[in-house]
Scaffold this active site. Structure first.
Site, PDB file in Angstrom:
ATOM      1  N   SER A 145       0.720  -1.272  -0.038  1.00 44.28           N
ATOM      2  CA  SER A 145      -0.005   0.065   0.057  1.00 44.28           C
ATOM      3  C   SER A 145       0.846   0.949   0.011  1.00 44.28           C
ATOM      4  O   SER A 145       2.127   1.234   0.440  1.00 44.28           O
ATOM      5  CB  SER A 145      -0.846   0.084   1.348  1.00 44.28           C
ATOM      6  OG  SER A 145      -1.705   1.343   1.380  1.00 44.28           O
ATOM      7  N   TYR A 148      -1.844  -1.169  10.602  1.00 50.23           N
ATOM      8  CA  TYR A 148      -1.927  -1.616   9.010  1.00 50.23           C
ATOM      9  C   TYR A 148      -0.609  -0.937   8.164  1.00 50.23           C
ATOM     10  O   TYR A 148      -0.151  -1.580   7.550  1.00 50.23           O
ATOM     11  CB  TYR A 148      -3.268  -0.872   8.690  1.00 50.23           C
ATOM     12  CG  TYR A 148      -3.480  -1.193   7.160  1.00 50.23           C
ATOM     13  CD1 TYR A 148      -3.661  -2.297   6.530  1.00 50.23           C
ATOM     14  CD2 TYR A 148      -3.125   0.029   6.162  1.00 50.23           C
ATOM     15  CE1 TYR A 148      -3.934  -2.443   5.222  1.00 50.23           C
ATOM     16  CE2 TYR A 148      -3.304   0.079   4.912  1.00 50.23           C
ATOM     17  CZ  TYR A 148      -3.833  -1.410   4.196  1.00 50.23           C
ATOM     18  OH  TYR A 148      -3.893  -1.706   3.087  1.00 50.23           O
TER      19      TYR A 148
END
Length: 289
Positions: free
Chosen positions: A142, A155
């Site tokens: 990401s 995350y």
């Protein structure tokens, strides 16, 4: 007994969002598929659709990759029965929560799925991938991997692991037949909860939004060309450049403003849903994307 001449692409988190888009993109390229998803995702429906539409071989398993025994069992099933030349580690969990308010199971599942499952699947399948003339690994990270992110905390840390693990593995395998790539997408319009969070963001953030299909098409194309780091979309490439350009403290300050707003939108959305009659309550399961 497996047929060494029949090659398969293995995709985790394949029932929805980006994983489903990967499956459809690969099927359109006439790749045979092994699809893995969470239990009770109706994965067989997607598998049958892909078989009928593209005339390819598709095998499916619904299982929980946060469990160590399950990861090893899936790896054994795959290596025993199929010849895999492409591994797409897509399964993952994200979300926006204050760390101290997060449930222990939520944090543990994120670590086990985003890090352990990806690592162990790669390790167990890599010896088989190295036996082929050419093979590919694509790990989904990401843009969040490039900076600490308040209100997400775990995350981006897991995605930083994915990014650095992939780059290190790529260097180890540079002289081999295995091509290794990492995908660093920005915001993806995948499901209603994600849409709610994104729509509460600034106009600039919204410019970075891409659909799963757009990302899957770019990612598979660049992976097959041997691209190491894949950042889909011009706005996300600009964002990645500026993330690396500014100081970490500045990134954290900006991230605090952005994701504090996102957390507020999530809370308001949850409050609105709680006021609905029970028969209108949405499914609260975590989506692997």
């Amino acid at each position: 007994m497996k047929d060494p001449g029949c090659l398969y692409t293995l995709i985790t988190g394949a029932s929805t969002g980006l994983g489903k888009a990967f499956a459809e993109e690969c099927a359109g390229r006439k790749m045979n598929l092994i699809l893995i998803s969470l239990p009770n995702e109706n994965l067989e429906v997607l598998c049958e659709k892909l078989r009928q539409t593209y005339q390819i071989k598709v095998h499916c398993r619904e299982t929980d990759l946060t469990e160590l025994d399950t990861v090893l069992e899936i790896a054994d099933w795959v290596t025993t029965n199929f010849t895999v030349n492409m591994l797409i580690n897509n399964a993952g969990i994200g979300g926006t929560q204050i760390f101290v308010d997060s449930e222990i199971d939520y944090l543990d599942n994120m670590i086990q799925l985003n890090i352990r499952a990806m690592t162990l699947l790669t390790r167990t399948l890599l010896p088989e991938l190295k036996k082929l003339n050419s093979s590919y690994i694509l790990n989904v990270s990401s843009l969040a991997a490039f900076s600490p992110v308040p209100y997400k905390t775990i995350y981006p840390a897991t995605k930083a692991f994915v990014h650095h693990f992939t780059r290190g593995l790529e260097a180890e395998l540079l002289d081999s037949n295995v091509s290794v790539s990492v995908l660093n997408p920005g915001p993806i319009m995948t499901n209603a909860d994600v849409s709610t969070r994104i729509n509460g963001q600034s106009f600039y953030v919204k410019l970075s939004i891409m659909t799963p299909k757009q990302i899957a098409t770019i990612a598979i194309g660049k992976m097959l060309k041997g691209k190491s780091v894949i950042i889909p979309g011009i706005m996300n490439q600009i964002n990645a450049f500026f993330i690396r350009l500014v100081t970490e403290n500045f990134r954290i300050s900006v991230g605090t403003r952005i994701f504090k707003r996102e957390k507020k939108n999530c809370d308001e959305s949850t409050d609105n849903r709680s006021k609905q009659p029970s028969w209108k309550q949405p499914d609260k399961k975590t989506i692997a994307s």
